[in-house]
Design a protein around this motif. Structure first.
Motif, PDB file in Angstrom:
ATOM      1  N   TYR A  10      12.054  21.657 -12.307  1.00  0.00           N
ATOM      2  CA  TYR A  10      12.125  22.881 -13.111  1.00  0.00           C
ATOM      3  C   TYR A  10      12.715  24.038 -12.314  1.00  0.00           C
ATOM      4  CZ  TYR A  10       9.137  20.675 -16.673  1.00  0.00           C
ATOM      5  OH  TYR A  10       8.617  19.863 -17.643  1.00  0.00           O
ATOM      6  N   ALA A  11      12.383  24.076 -11.048  1.00  0.00           N
ATOM      7  CA  ALA A  11      12.938  25.142 -10.206  1.00  0.00           C
ATOM      8  C   ALA A  11      14.457  25.050 -10.198  1.00  0.00           C
ATOM      9  CB  ALA A  11      12.381  25.039  -8.789  1.00  0.00           C
ATOM     10  N   VAL A  12      14.976  23.849 -10.066  1.00  0.00           N
ATOM     11  CA  VAL A  12      16.424  23.679 -10.068  1.00  0.00           C
ATOM     12  C   VAL A  12      17.011  24.149 -11.392  1.00  0.00           C
ATOM     13  CG1 VAL A  12      18.314  22.007 -10.056  1.00  0.00           C
ATOM     14  CG2 VAL A  12      16.423  21.762  -8.438  1.00  0.00           C
ATOM     15  N   ARG A  13      16.381  23.753 -12.475  1.00  0.00           N
ATOM     16  CA  ARG A  13      16.921  24.144 -13.779  1.00  0.00           C
ATOM     17  C   ARG A  13      16.887  25.642 -13.966  1.00  0.00           C
ATOM     18  NH1 ARG A  13      14.447  20.106 -18.233  1.00  0.00           N
ATOM     19  NH2 ARG A  13      13.631  18.528 -16.808  1.00  0.00           N
ATOM     20  N   ALA A  14      15.760  26.237 -13.558  1.00  0.00           N
ATOM     21  CA  ALA A  14      15.633  27.683 -13.735  1.00  0.00           C
ATOM     22  C   ALA A  14      16.678  28.407 -12.894  1.00  0.00           C
ATOM     23  CB  ALA A  14      14.226  28.129 -13.347  1.00  0.00           C
ATOM     24  N   LEU A  15      16.799  27.999 -11.648  1.00  0.00           N
ATOM     25  CA  LEU A  15      17.771  28.649 -10.771  1.00  0.00           C
ATOM     26  C   LEU A  15      19.194  28.461 -11.305  1.00  0.00           C
ATOM     27  CD1 LEU A  15      16.201  27.666  -7.337  1.00  0.00           C
ATOM     28  CD2 LEU A  15      16.369  29.977  -8.293  1.00  0.00           C
ATOM     29  N   SER A  16      19.476  27.291 -11.814  1.00  0.00           N
ATOM     30  CA  SER A  16      20.807  27.052 -12.376  1.00  0.00           C
ATOM     31  C   SER A  16      21.097  28.027 -13.508  1.00  0.00           C
ATOM     32  CB  SER A  16      20.920  25.633 -12.945  1.00  0.00           C
ATOM     33  OG  SER A  16      20.688  24.687 -11.944  1.00  0.00           O
ATOM     34  N   LEU A  31      14.010  32.175 -19.967  1.00  0.00           N
ATOM     35  CA  LEU A  31      14.108  30.850 -19.339  1.00  0.00           C
ATOM     36  C   LEU A  31      13.339  29.822 -20.146  1.00  0.00           C
ATOM     37  CD1 LEU A  31      13.648  31.710 -15.563  1.00  0.00           C
ATOM     38  CD2 LEU A  31      15.654  30.652 -16.614  1.00  0.00           C
ATOM     39  N   SER A  32      12.131  30.193 -20.479  1.00  0.00           N
ATOM     40  CA  SER A  32      11.253  29.268 -21.179  1.00  0.00           C
ATOM     41  C   SER A  32      11.861  28.858 -22.516  1.00  0.00           C
ATOM     42  CB  SER A  32       9.900  29.938 -21.376  1.00  0.00           C
ATOM     43  OG  SER A  32       9.197  29.323 -22.414  1.00  0.00           O
ATOM     44  N   PHE A  41       3.991  27.643 -16.902  1.00  0.00           N
ATOM     45  CA  PHE A  41       4.372  26.812 -15.772  1.00  0.00           C
ATOM     46  C   PHE A  41       5.594  27.401 -15.075  1.00  0.00           C
ATOM     47  CE2 PHE A  41       5.057  22.104 -14.447  1.00  0.00           C
ATOM     48  CZ  PHE A  41       4.464  22.375 -13.236  1.00  0.00           C
ATOM     49  N   LEU A  42       6.551  27.795 -15.866  1.00  0.00           N
ATOM     50  CA  LEU A  42       7.753  28.401 -15.314  1.00  0.00           C
ATOM     51  C   LEU A  42       7.413  29.671 -14.558  1.00  0.00           C
ATOM     52  CD1 LEU A  42      10.729  28.331 -17.806  1.00  0.00           C
ATOM     53  CD2 LEU A  42      10.686  27.579 -15.443  1.00  0.00           C
ATOM     54  N   ARG A  43       6.507  30.426 -15.135  1.00  0.00           N
ATOM     55  CA  ARG A  43       6.096  31.668 -14.519  1.00  0.00           C
ATOM     56  C   ARG A  43       5.595  31.393 -13.109  1.00  0.00           C
ATOM     57  NH1 ARG A  43       3.863  36.484 -14.847  1.00  0.00           N
ATOM     58  NH2 ARG A  43       1.616  36.343 -15.133  1.00  0.00           N
ATOM     59  N   LYS A  44       4.740  30.401 -12.995  1.00  0.00           N
ATOM     60  CA  LYS A  44       4.201  30.093 -11.672  1.00  0.00           C
ATOM     61  C   LYS A  44       5.326  29.698 -10.717  1.00  0.00           C
ATOM     62  CE  LYS A  44       1.308  26.538 -10.714  1.00  0.00           C
ATOM     63  NZ  LYS A  44      -0.003  25.846 -10.713  1.00  0.00           N
ATOM     64  N   LEU A  49       9.074  31.024  -6.187  1.00  0.00           N
ATOM     65  CA  LEU A  49      10.442  31.221  -5.720  1.00  0.00           C
ATOM     66  C   LEU A  49      10.634  32.647  -5.226  1.00  0.00           C
ATOM     67  CD1 LEU A  49      12.459  29.282  -8.437  1.00  0.00           C
ATOM     68  CD2 LEU A  49      12.077  28.624  -6.052  1.00  0.00           C
ATOM     69  N   SER A  50       9.969  33.572  -5.900  1.00  0.00           N
ATOM     70  CA  SER A  50      10.089  34.966  -5.512  1.00  0.00           C
ATOM     71  C   SER A  50       9.408  35.204  -4.164  1.00  0.00           C
ATOM     72  CB  SER A  50       9.469  35.809  -6.616  1.00  0.00           C
ATOM     73  OG  SER A  50       9.188  37.106  -6.152  1.00  0.00           O
ATOM     74  N   ARG A  51       8.199  34.704  -4.032  1.00  0.00           N
ATOM     75  CA  ARG A  51       7.489  34.831  -2.762  1.00  0.00           C
ATOM     76  C   ARG A  51       8.292  34.216  -1.618  1.00  0.00           C
ATOM     77  NH1 ARG A  51       1.888  32.150  -3.460  1.00  0.00           N
ATOM     78  NH2 ARG A  51       2.595  32.378  -5.583  1.00  0.00           N
TER      79      ARG A  51
END
Ligand code: FES
Ligand code: FES
Lengths: 143, 143
Positions: A10-16, A31-32, A41-44, A49-51
């Motif tokens: 999911y991180a990859v998809r979101a970043l993409s 995003l969601s 889940f995405l929020r977490k 990723l932000s941290r």
DNA sequence: TAGTACGATACTAATTTAGTATCATTTACA
DNA sequence: TGTAAATGATACTAAATTAGTATCGTACTA
């Protein structure tokens, strides 16, 4: 035995998605909606990723996330490390800690080689790599 | 991310022990005692090995297990398959089943390469391989 | 026929992964 | 200036996988 867990995926998809929007600030809600992935889940994932400094966040109304680094500096291996920990396949057959065998153990050597192979295959893969592929795909589809 | 789970690990140890006893029939009780592994757990593992034809079993008093195949025919990859299923690392980033990307996906290609590397490293490893190593170790220690 | 050993199978416990919820804080703007 | 929109921190629940146990049945030997 999965190489990537869902977090990483999911991180990859979101970043993409964020990367493809050329610097626009993207909210988790968007995003969601677009990626059809659970908002919470995405929020977490985005919070992590932000941290970790891969995206930076803007709070409050009109806020959201942007990439904190160019796409060619965001490495898949870092995402794996963040969400899954270091790649360590090592299971000693006798005793996980001080195995007397460890210097000569054939299995240990093999596993070391496999670990190295994973790392060397994945090392060059960045967000940019994966984005290019998507462009390529779009191109193919329009032919 | 473990390459070998405990089932596989214990199976290797049990088979090694049996192999080293040159054809003697070995009970789960003895294995459990010698290897310091839970009797019930070992029992289950041996039952599976028996069903899978790697050992054969003799029931009743005086019974136990023996190798059903020579040590150089017992492959680590088979143990992995039996206890952990086929090695499949494949996690498609978009959609596990029919991903439109799959023909060109860079990640898929990389993961295929990694899978092949795991298999090619582990393919030559048999029970005999691991036994030889133990002999080698014993030898080293007596020098 | 008693005792020992495995066969089959169901069950429980622990760990890891996946996913949700809540309250606090920051920001834009009506 | 206050309300809604956004993330930050963090705790919690649920599902899936892995690890381990228990029980009853059957075969074999002495
Ligand atoms: S048996 Fe211990 S490192 Fe291989
Ligand atoms: S994104 Fe689907 S196979 Fe790679």
């Amino acid at each position: 035995m999965k190489l990537l867990t869902r977090n990483t995926d999911y991180a990859v998809r979101a970043l993409s998605y964020i990367a493809m929007e050329n610097g626009r600030t993207i909210t988790v809600a968007e995003l969601s909606e677009e990626l059809k992935i659970s908002w919470s889940f995405l929020r977490k994932i985005l919070q992590i990723l932000s941290r970790e400094g891969l995206v930076f966040s803007i709070k409050g109304k009109g806020g959201g996330f942007r990439l904190a680094q160019p796409a060619n500096r965001i490495f898949l291996l870092d995402l794996i490390r963040i969400f899954q920990g270091l790649i360590r396949l090592n299971a000693c057959i006798i005793n996980n800690t001080a195995c007397p065998n460890i210097r000569i153990c054939i299995l240990k050597k093999k596993i070391d080689i496999i670990e190295k192979s994973i790392i060397s295959e994945l090392h060059p893969v960045t967000l940019e790599t994966l984005l290019n592929q998507q462009n390529e795909l779009l191109h193919l589809q329009t032919i």
